[in-house]
Design a protein around this motif. Structure first.
Motif, short mmCIF file in Angstrom:
data_model
loop_
_atom_site.label_atom_id
_atom_site.label_comp_id
_atom_site.label_asym_id
_atom_site.label_seq_id
_atom_site.Cartn_x
_atom_site.Cartn_y
_atom_site.Cartn_z
N ILE A 218 -44.16 -2.07 -8.08
CA ILE A 218 -45.29 -1.68 -9.00
C ILE A 218 -46.28 -2.65 -9.04
O ILE A 218 -47.47 -2.98 -8.80
CB ILE A 218 -44.90 -1.04 -10.04
N ALA A 219 -45.71 -4.02 -9.26
CA ALA A 219 -46.37 -5.34 -9.53
C ALA A 219 -47.23 -5.62 -8.40
O ALA A 219 -48.16 -6.26 -8.61
CB ALA A 219 -45.43 -6.43 -10.13
N THR A 220 -46.29 -5.33 -7.08
CA THR A 220 -47.05 -5.73 -5.85
C THR A 220 -48.35 -5.02 -5.52
O THR A 220 -49.51 -5.24 -5.05
CB THR A 220 -46.20 -5.70 -4.73
N ILE A 221 -48.26 -3.53 -6.12
CA ILE A 221 -49.37 -2.53 -5.80
C ILE A 221 -50.32 -3.01 -6.77
O ILE A 221 -51.57 -3.15 -6.22
CB ILE A 221 -48.85 -1.20 -6.13
N VAL A 222 -50.10 -3.24 -8.02
CA VAL A 222 -51.18 -3.79 -9.01
C VAL A 222 -51.85 -4.83 -8.21
O VAL A 222 -53.20 -5.30 -8.50
CB VAL A 222 -50.57 -3.92 -10.32
N MET A 223 -51.23 -6.04 -7.98
CA MET A 223 -51.63 -7.17 -7.54
C MET A 223 -52.74 -6.57 -5.98
O MET A 223 -53.92 -7.54 -6.00
CB MET A 223 -50.68 -8.07 -6.83
N GLN A 224 -52.27 -6.03 -5.12
CA GLN A 224 -53.19 -5.53 -4.39
C GLN A 224 -54.45 -4.71 -4.31
O GLN A 224 -55.36 -4.72 -3.89
CB GLN A 224 -52.49 -4.87 -3.11
N LYS A 225 -54.35 -4.28 -5.83
CA LYS A 225 -55.44 -3.24 -6.00
C LYS A 225 -56.41 -3.73 -7.11
O LYS A 225 -57.21 -3.25 -7.51
CB LYS A 225 -54.92 -2.05 -6.49
N THR A 226 -56.07 -5.11 -7.41
CA THR A 226 -57.08 -5.57 -8.62
C THR A 226 -57.36 -6.96 -8.20
O THR A 226 -56.88 -7.51 -7.41
CB THR A 226 -56.22 -5.66 -9.70
N ILE A 227 -58.53 -7.55 -9.11
CA ILE A 227 -59.05 -8.71 -8.89
C ILE A 227 -59.57 -9.43 -9.98
O ILE A 227 -59.58 -8.45 -11.35
CB ILE A 227 -60.09 -8.92 -7.91
N ASN A 228 -59.58 -10.72 -10.30
CA ASN A 228 -60.24 -11.20 -11.56
C ASN A 228 -61.50 -10.97 -11.48
O ASN A 228 -62.35 -11.48 -10.45
CB ASN A 228 -59.79 -12.64 -11.59
N PRO A 229 -62.17 -10.50 -12.43
CA PRO A 229 -63.97 -9.87 -12.31
C PRO A 229 -64.61 -11.54 -12.49
O PRO A 229 -65.73 -11.15 -11.95
CB PRO A 229 -64.05 -9.37 -13.74
N GLU A 230 -64.12 -12.55 -12.77
CA GLU A 230 -65.01 -13.74 -12.75
C GLU A 230 -64.76 -14.28 -11.43
O GLU A 230 -65.70 -14.78 -10.91
CB GLU A 230 -64.37 -14.75 -13.77
N THR A 231 -63.61 -14.58 -10.94
CA THR A 231 -63.29 -15.38 -9.59
C THR A 231 -63.44 -14.31 -8.25
O THR A 231 -63.54 -14.71 -7.33
CB THR A 231 -62.11 -15.87 -9.49
N GLN A 232 -63.35 -13.06 -8.81
CA GLN A 232 -63.39 -12.22 -7.64
C GLN A 232 -62.18 -12.15 -6.76
O GLN A 232 -62.18 -12.08 -5.58
CB GLN A 232 -64.55 -11.96 -6.82
N ARG A 233 -60.96 -12.95 -7.30
CA ARG A 233 -59.84 -12.98 -6.21
C ARG A 233 -58.66 -12.41 -7.05
O ARG A 233 -58.60 -12.08 -8.24
CB ARG A 233 -59.70 -14.42 -6.07
N PRO A 234 -57.56 -12.01 -6.46
CA PRO A 234 -56.49 -11.20 -6.75
C PRO A 234 -55.81 -12.34 -7.64
O PRO A 234 -55.65 -13.51 -7.26
CB PRO A 234 -55.63 -10.68 -5.60
N TYR A 235 -55.02 -11.77 -8.84
CA TYR A 235 -54.01 -12.67 -9.27
C TYR A 235 -52.68 -12.69 -8.61
O TYR A 235 -52.38 -11.90 -7.82
CB TYR A 235 -53.55 -12.11 -10.58
N THR A 236 -51.77 -13.64 -8.73
CA THR A 236 -50.69 -13.73 -8.18
C THR A 236 -49.58 -12.95 -8.65
O THR A 236 -49.78 -12.34 -9.76
CB THR A 236 -49.76 -15.16 -8.30
#
Length: 368
Positions: free
Chosen positions: A113-131
């Motif tokens: 679940i954490a992996t799917i969340v990582m792949q589908k989300t980004i940090n709105p300020e940096t536009q990059r995914p969280y680890t």
């Protein structure tokens, strides 16, 4: 005088049993199955019933060998056909598993679940995914509990909605190519503005207009319906779009998250890493920088052929540096991720992930 040896006749011993239990009509019914076969049957991978059931017999208690009474079967199922009853219990019953197996299953699904969340989300300020470690920490903060009866993808979408209430996180946009007749351009443009979609490029080809845009995944169905009504065509170019360029994950992301955590949680998080851990990370950073600089010099001179590591997906230098790379913390870290079917990290991401892992070790372990 000879003695006769008395042996039980017709006795069948069940070993390696997985019990499926169903409560119906106020009574409990159980069947004995082979381990790892029940889920295969339910997912339609296994189709031979004899490979799933150890016995076409319905029990009141498998562990004690107590058979279900015929009158109870008729009262609960309306028939005494053991095979048909076994099929119903197999489909609707609850699989009984041991505590350690359940804990391992929950832990594996939590990581999925954490992996799917990582792949589908980004940090709105940096536009990059969280680890992945950042996502897991956030899931711990909202006290997320795995539901084994729901799919990982469905639970991941629920996690994203919960995280958006308290943390700086958003769904990564989709990239689409929309092709519509020229006369429908005005209505399409109005809708794209209404949806706050980002137009990447426009291209005209005869009477057709092609637009490449990025929009929130939640608007996709509405957009697809609009394009169909306009006699157009919709293509998905990318399900998840991240910022282009070198992906760099630093402690800024974690500090930004910590600023949105409750005060108790933020205060409990360690502000500084231990000196020994910091020194080791700095040494690893210097080693990676030297390796990168030496690789760049060799490329410029054109004297040495670059060797590529298939695990880290990066060029690491000549043959000697290639051998040294296999001993580095960077390669070992990516090797562990590869065994968990996770994508490799760059050198900078590896440093950040290691720092986050050291910080996380001081936090209270999450219990299911």
């Amino acid at each position: 005088m000879s003695k006769t040896l008395v042996q039980p006749i017709g006795q069948k011993r069940l070993t390696n049993v997985a019990v499926v239990r169903l409560k119906k009509h106020g009574l409990r019914f159980e069947i004995a199955c082979y381990k790892n076969k029940v889920l295969s049957w339910r997912s339609r991978v296994e189709k031979d019933l004899d490979e799933v059931l150890q016995s076409h017999t319905v029990y009141a208690n498998v562990s004690k060998g107590v058979l279900a009474k015929t009158k109870d079967l008729v009262a609960a199922f309306g028939t005494d056909d053991q095979t048909n009853i076994c099929l119903e219990i197999l489909e609707k019953g609850e699989l009984q598993i041991a505590g350690k197996e359940r804990e391992s299953q929950f832990s594996s699904q939590f990581r999925d679940i954490a992996t799917i969340v990582m792949q589908k989300t980004i940090n709105p300020e940096t536009q990059r995914p969280y680890t992945i470690s950042m996502i897991e920490r956030l899931m711990h903060e909202i006290h997320f509990a795995v539901d084994p009866h729901n799919s990982s993808k469905k639970q991941a979408l629920e996690v994203i909605r919960e995280l958006q209430k308290n943390f700086p996180i958003k769904r990564s946009p989709m990239r689409l190519r929309i092709t519509v007749p020229g006369q429908n351009l005005h209505s399409l443009s109005e809708k794209l503005n209404e949806w706050s979609a980002t137009i990447v490029s426009k291209e005209e080809s005869g009477s057709q207009l092609s637009i490449i845009c990025e929009m929130e995944p939640g608007i996709f169905r509405e957009c697809d319906a609009l394009v169909r009504n306009s006699q157009g065509r919709l293509e998905i170019l990318a399900v998840s779009v991240h910022a282009e360029g070198d992906t760099q994950v630093d402690l800024y992301d974690d500090e930004d998250i910590a600023s949105h955590l409750p005060k108790e949680s933020a205060d409990s998080a360690p502000s500084n890493l231990p000196q020994k851990s910091t020194d080791s990370v700095l040494q690893l950073s210097e080693k990676m920088q030297k390796q990168t600089i030496s690789s760049g010099n060799e490329n410029a001179e054109g004297e040495v052929k670059q060797q590529k590591c298939s695990t880290c997906k990066a060029f690491v230098g000549d043959s000697k540096q290639y051998r040294d790379h296999f001993k580095s913390e960077w390669h070992k870290h990516n090797l562990k991720r590869k065994t968990r079917q996770l994508p490799p990290l760059t050198a900078e991401e590896c440093l950040a992930d290691m720092e986050m892992s050291d910080s996380k070790s001081d936090l209270q372990d999450y219990s299911f």
